[in-house]
Scaffold this motif. Structure first.
Motif, PDB file in Angstrom:
ATOM      1  N   GLY A 230       0.788  -1.214   0.000  1.00  0.00           N
ATOM      2  CA  GLY A 230       0.000   0.000   0.000  1.00  0.00           C
ATOM      3  C   GLY A 230       0.823   1.267   0.000  1.00  0.00           C
ATOM      4  O   GLY A 230       0.506   2.207   0.720  1.00  0.00           O
ATOM      5  N   GLU A 231       1.889   1.319  -0.759  1.00  0.00           N
ATOM      6  CA  GLU A 231       2.713   2.517  -0.908  1.00  0.00           C
ATOM      7  C   GLU A 231       3.355   2.481  -2.288  1.00  0.00           C
ATOM      8  O   GLU A 231       3.298   1.471  -2.992  1.00  0.00           O
ATOM      9  N   SER A 232       3.968   3.579  -2.657  1.00  0.00           N
ATOM     10  CA  SER A 232       4.515   3.700  -4.003  1.00  0.00           C
ATOM     11  C   SER A 232       5.714   2.769  -4.211  1.00  0.00           C
ATOM     12  O   SER A 232       6.561   2.623  -3.332  1.00  0.00           O
ATOM     13  N   PHE A 233       5.773   2.130  -5.394  1.00  0.00           N
ATOM     14  CA  PHE A 233       6.939   1.343  -5.783  1.00  0.00           C
ATOM     15  C   PHE A 233       7.045   1.361  -7.305  1.00  0.00           C
ATOM     16  O   PHE A 233       6.133   1.806  -7.995  1.00  0.00           O
ATOM     17  N   LYS A 234       8.173   0.906  -7.823  1.00  0.00           N
ATOM     18  CA  LYS A 234       8.485   1.024  -9.244  1.00  0.00           C
ATOM     19  C   LYS A 234       8.138  -0.254 -10.002  1.00  0.00           C
ATOM     20  O   LYS A 234       8.291  -1.350  -9.502  1.00  0.00           O
ATOM     21  N   ARG A 235       7.687  -0.067 -11.253  1.00  0.00           N
ATOM     22  CA  ARG A 235       7.363  -1.196 -12.123  1.00  0.00           C
ATOM     23  C   ARG A 235       8.649  -1.794 -12.685  1.00  0.00           C
ATOM     24  O   ARG A 235       9.517  -1.075 -13.185  1.00  0.00           O
ATOM     25  N   MET A 236       8.775  -3.116 -12.633  1.00  0.00           N
ATOM     26  CA  MET A 236       9.953  -3.786 -13.189  1.00  0.00           C
ATOM     27  C   MET A 236       9.690  -5.282 -13.323  1.00  0.00           C
ATOM     28  O   MET A 236       8.828  -5.845 -12.640  1.00  0.00           O
ATOM     29  N   LEU A 237      10.439  -5.903 -14.218  1.00  0.00           N
ATOM     30  CA  LEU A 237      10.463  -7.357 -14.390  1.00  0.00           C
ATOM     31  C   LEU A 237      11.919  -7.797 -14.316  1.00  0.00           C
ATOM     32  O   LEU A 237      12.762  -7.296 -15.066  1.00  0.00           O
ATOM     33  N   ILE A 238      12.222  -8.731 -13.414  1.00  0.00           N
ATOM     34  CA  ILE A 238      13.595  -9.172 -13.179  1.00  0.00           C
ATOM     35  C   ILE A 238      13.691 -10.653 -13.537  1.00  0.00           C
ATOM     36  O   ILE A 238      12.906 -11.473 -13.031  1.00  0.00           O
ATOM     37  N   PHE A 239      14.662 -10.979 -14.386  1.00  0.00           N
ATOM     38  CA  PHE A 239      14.851 -12.359 -14.839  1.00  0.00           C
ATOM     39  C   PHE A 239      16.179 -12.893 -14.314  1.00  0.00           C
ATOM     40  O   PHE A 239      17.252 -12.368 -14.651  1.00  0.00           O
ATOM     41  N   ASP A 240      16.103 -13.924 -13.465  1.00  0.00           N
ATOM     42  CA  ASP A 240      17.285 -14.612 -12.926  1.00  0.00           C
ATOM     43  C   ASP A 240      18.276 -13.655 -12.272  1.00  0.00           C
ATOM     44  O   ASP A 240      19.486 -13.909 -12.240  1.00  0.00           O
ATOM     45  N   ARG A 241      17.799 -12.521 -11.788  1.00  0.00           N
ATOM     46  CA  ARG A 241      18.645 -11.538 -11.106  1.00  0.00           C
ATOM     47  C   ARG A 241      19.835 -11.096 -11.955  1.00  0.00           C
ATOM     48  O   ARG A 241      20.886 -10.706 -11.423  1.00  0.00           O
ATOM     49  N   SER A 242      19.680 -11.162 -13.266  1.00  0.00           N
ATOM     50  CA  SER A 242      20.755 -10.752 -14.169  1.00  0.00           C
ATOM     51  C   SER A 242      20.277  -9.764 -15.230  1.00  0.00           C
ATOM     52  O   SER A 242      21.097  -9.079 -15.837  1.00  0.00           O
ATOM     53  N   THR A 243      18.985  -9.703 -15.444  1.00  0.00           N
ATOM     54  CA  THR A 243      18.413  -8.818 -16.464  1.00  0.00           C
ATOM     55  C   THR A 243      17.138  -8.198 -15.908  1.00  0.00           C
ATOM     56  O   THR A 243      16.329  -8.892 -15.297  1.00  0.00           O
ATOM     57  N   VAL A 244      16.982  -6.889 -16.141  1.00  0.00           N
ATOM     58  CA  VAL A 244      15.800  -6.177 -15.639  1.00  0.00           C
ATOM     59  C   VAL A 244      15.182  -5.383 -16.782  1.00  0.00           C
ATOM     60  O   VAL A 244      15.885  -4.709 -17.544  1.00  0.00           O
ATOM     61  N   LEU A 245      13.873  -5.468 -16.894  1.00  0.00           N
ATOM     62  CA  LEU A 245      13.122  -4.691 -17.875  1.00  0.00           C
ATOM     63  C   LEU A 245      12.290  -3.660 -17.119  1.00  0.00           C
ATOM     64  O   LEU A 245      11.474  -4.015 -16.264  1.00  0.00           O
ATOM     65  N   ILE A 246      12.518  -2.382 -17.427  1.00  0.00           N
ATOM     66  CA  ILE A 246      11.808  -1.298 -16.748  1.00  0.00           C
ATOM     67  C   ILE A 246      11.202  -0.374 -17.795  1.00  0.00           C
ATOM     68  O   ILE A 246      11.709  -0.274 -18.922  1.00  0.00           O
ATOM     69  N   PRO A 247      10.095   0.314 -17.465  1.00  0.00           N
ATOM     70  CA  PRO A 247       9.516   1.258 -18.429  1.00  0.00           C
ATOM     71  C   PRO A 247      10.418   2.476 -18.589  1.00  0.00           C
ATOM     72  O   PRO A 247      11.054   2.926 -17.633  1.00  0.00           O
ATOM     73  N   SER A 248      10.489   2.998 -19.805  1.00  0.00           N
ATOM     74  CA  SER A 248      11.290   4.205 -20.042  1.00  0.00           C
ATOM     75  C   SER A 248      10.420   5.392 -20.425  1.00  0.00           C
ATOM     76  O   SER A 248      10.930   6.414 -20.864  1.00  0.00           O
ATOM     77  N   GLY A 249       9.104   5.250 -20.269  1.00  0.00           N
ATOM     78  CA  GLY A 249       8.188   6.346 -20.542  1.00  0.00           C
ATOM     79  C   GLY A 249       6.937   6.214 -19.700  1.00  0.00           C
ATOM     80  O   GLY A 249       6.603   5.122 -19.229  1.00  0.00           O
ATOM     81  N   PRO A 250       6.233   7.306 -19.486  1.00  0.00           N
ATOM     82  CA  PRO A 250       5.048   7.251 -18.617  1.00  0.00           C
ATOM     83  C   PRO A 250       3.899   6.428 -19.191  1.00  0.00           C
ATOM     84  O   PRO A 250       3.041   5.957 -18.452  1.00  0.00           O
ATOM     85  N   ASP A 251       3.884   6.238 -20.519  1.00  0.00           N
ATOM     86  CA  ASP A 251       2.784   5.501 -21.134  1.00  0.00           C
ATOM     87  C   ASP A 251       3.101   4.012 -21.314  1.00  0.00           C
ATOM     88  O   ASP A 251       2.292   3.267 -21.875  1.00  0.00           O
ATOM     89  N   TYR A 252       4.271   3.586 -20.846  1.00  0.00           N
ATOM     90  CA  TYR A 252       4.704   2.178 -20.932  1.00  0.00           C
ATOM     91  C   TYR A 252       4.800   1.693 -22.380  1.00  0.00           C
ATOM     92  O   TYR A 252       4.801   0.489 -22.633  1.00  0.00           O
ATOM     93  N   ALA A 253       4.878   2.607 -23.340  1.00  0.00           N
ATOM     94  CA  ALA A 253       5.020   2.214 -24.741  1.00  0.00           C
ATOM     95  C   ALA A 253       6.472   1.951 -25.105  1.00  0.00           C
ATOM     96  O   ALA A 253       6.760   1.478 -26.201  1.00  0.00           O
ATOM     97  N   SER A 254       7.393   2.273 -24.212  1.00  0.00           N
ATOM     98  CA  SER A 254       8.811   2.011 -24.426  1.00  0.00           C
ATOM     99  C   SER A 254       9.386   1.432 -23.146  1.00  0.00           C
ATOM    100  O   SER A 254       8.848   1.621 -22.050  1.00  0.00           O
ATOM    101  N   ALA A 255      10.468   0.706 -23.296  1.00  0.00           N
ATOM    102  CA  ALA A 255      11.074   0.038 -22.143  1.00  0.00           C
ATOM    103  C   ALA A 255      12.585   0.062 -22.280  1.00  0.00           C
ATOM    104  O   ALA A 255      13.133   0.319 -23.364  1.00  0.00           O
ATOM    105  N   ALA A 256      13.277  -0.205 -21.183  1.00  0.00           N
ATOM    106  CA  ALA A 256      14.735  -0.255 -21.156  1.00  0.00           C
ATOM    107  C   ALA A 256      15.166  -1.597 -20.581  1.00  0.00           C
ATOM    108  O   ALA A 256      14.645  -2.034 -19.544  1.00  0.00           O
ATOM    109  N   LEU A 257      16.094  -2.232 -21.259  1.00  0.00           N
ATOM    110  CA  LEU A 257      16.643  -3.506 -20.810  1.00  0.00           C
ATOM    111  C   LEU A 257      17.974  -3.237 -20.132  1.00  0.00           C
ATOM    112  O   LEU A 257      18.910  -2.743 -20.762  1.00  0.00           O
TER     113      LEU A 257
END
Length: 359
Positions: A230-257
């Motif tokens: 119930g508090e603010s946190f960041k959107r992310m997807l973490i694979f095997d603790r070696s690669t992270v996919l995070i949004p790079s824009g407010p509309d989630y239409a782009s991402a950063a690996l």
């Protein structure tokens, strides 16, 4: 020791060339490097002092087999010299020996300083070649940017197929589409079938979204673990603790690996911190009339209905600590001193709101 043997003992620096006397070590480009400062050992010192005690002379006939090595050491150092015509050895003033050795060391040091000043010029051609050589840049730590839902979906499929141990997911904000949920369910099924694990983090308001709740209930049966925060946190997807996919824009239409180990470790630490603060929740416990409301509004509505803090926590599947935090913010909003006063003010506000609508 014979007279010939004693006389043939070479004194350091007597006939040797520059840099080959005592204290000289391995040569570098013709310059000798000094090693340890030449001084007599303890036994040689004792013998030298005993010779001084006998007037500075040692008859060669009195040198036994045990003393021959010590006599040779003193001769090498220049502290003792052979006088064949008198069949004896005589002591040499250590002050003269020390001055000579000091001069030899200073000469060697001067040569080294000169060579040190010349060294950059001697390596100039190699230095120039090194500077002109193209470098092979390791780009494994760079951030790769992706644009468009199709490109992101293709990358997610590849990362999910390559995952072997764990997928960590943090999904705050508005609910995602059913297509995205179906893809997430397929990724979780694939990894769990291989013996991996999946953990997902949501905001409490997501429990009111019917497709999300259905996905969570189905994925939980597979073995996926869910918690709400119930508090603010960041959107992310973490694979095997070696690669992270995070949004790079407010509309989630782009991402950063992200694959840089230091950045990945930082993001994993953020997820684990949020996971520890989050709470398990009952995804079928949200009240129907609260669908679409943020969690603090759900807390306020239940308080206005007369529920206690513990009852609100049980109804929403939250911890009492989380509910207490929302109540504290509601008290500030309504300027209420007690929980009873807060409920009364909220019921009054809700009544005024309904009255305005009916007019």
């Amino acid at each position: 020791m014979t007279t010939e043997a004693a006389g043939s003992a070479a004194r350091p620096g007597a006939a040797a060339g520059p840099g080959t006397g005592p204290g000289a070590g391995a040569a570098v480009e013709g310059v000798a490097l000094p090693t340890a400062v030449p001084v007599p050992g303890e036994a040689a010192r004792t013998l030298y002092l005993s010779i001084l005690g006998e007037g500075g002379r040692l008859p060669m006939s009195e040198v036994g087999a045990a003393e021959q090595a010590l006599v040779a050491e003193l001769i090498d150092l220049g502290l003792l010299t052979a006088v064949p015509e008198q069949s004896c050895y005589t002591a040499v003033n250590p002050r003269a020996v020390g001055s000579r050795l000091s001069e030899e060391l200073r000469s060697a040091g001067t040569r080294l300083l000169v060579q040190a000043q010349e060294m950059p010029a001697l390596l100039e051609d190699l230095t120039r070649a090194y500077d002109l050589t193209p470098r092979k840049v390791d780009r494994s730590g760079e951030v790769r940017h992706l644009h468009g839902a199709e490109e992101i979906a293709l990358l997610l499929d590849r990362l999910s197929a390559e995952a072997r141990e764990e997928i960590l997911s943090a999904q705050p904000g508005d609910p995602v589409s059913s297509r995205v949920l179906d893809s997430a369910f397929a990724r979780a099924s694939w990894l769990l079938a291989k013996g991996g694990s999946v953990r997902s983090l949501y905001e409490p308001a997501a429990r009111s979204d019917v497709p999300t709740a259905a996905y969570v209930l189905a994925a939980t049966e597979l073995g996926v673990r869910f918690r709400v925060l119930g508090e603010s946190f960041k959107r992310m997807l973490i694979f095997d603790r070696s690669t992270v996919l995070i949004p790079s824009g407010p509309d989630y239409a782009s991402a950063a690996l992200v694959e840089d180990p230091a950045v990945v470790a930082f993001l994993v630490g953020m997820f684990e911190r949020d996971w520890q603060r989050a709470e398990p929740a009952q995804w079928n416990a949200a009240t129907p009339d609260a669908v679409g409301l943020p969690v603090h509004a759900q807390v306020g509505r239940l308080l206005a209905q007369g529920l206690t803090q513990r009852m609100v926590a049980s109804r929403l599947g939250l911890s009492e600590r989380t509910v207490a935090g929302h109540i504290s913010r509601l008290r500030e909003l309504y300027d209420a001193q007690t929980l009873f006063q807060l409920g009364w003010l909220m019921r009054a506000a809700e009544g005024d709101s309904k009255g305005e609508v009916g007019r």
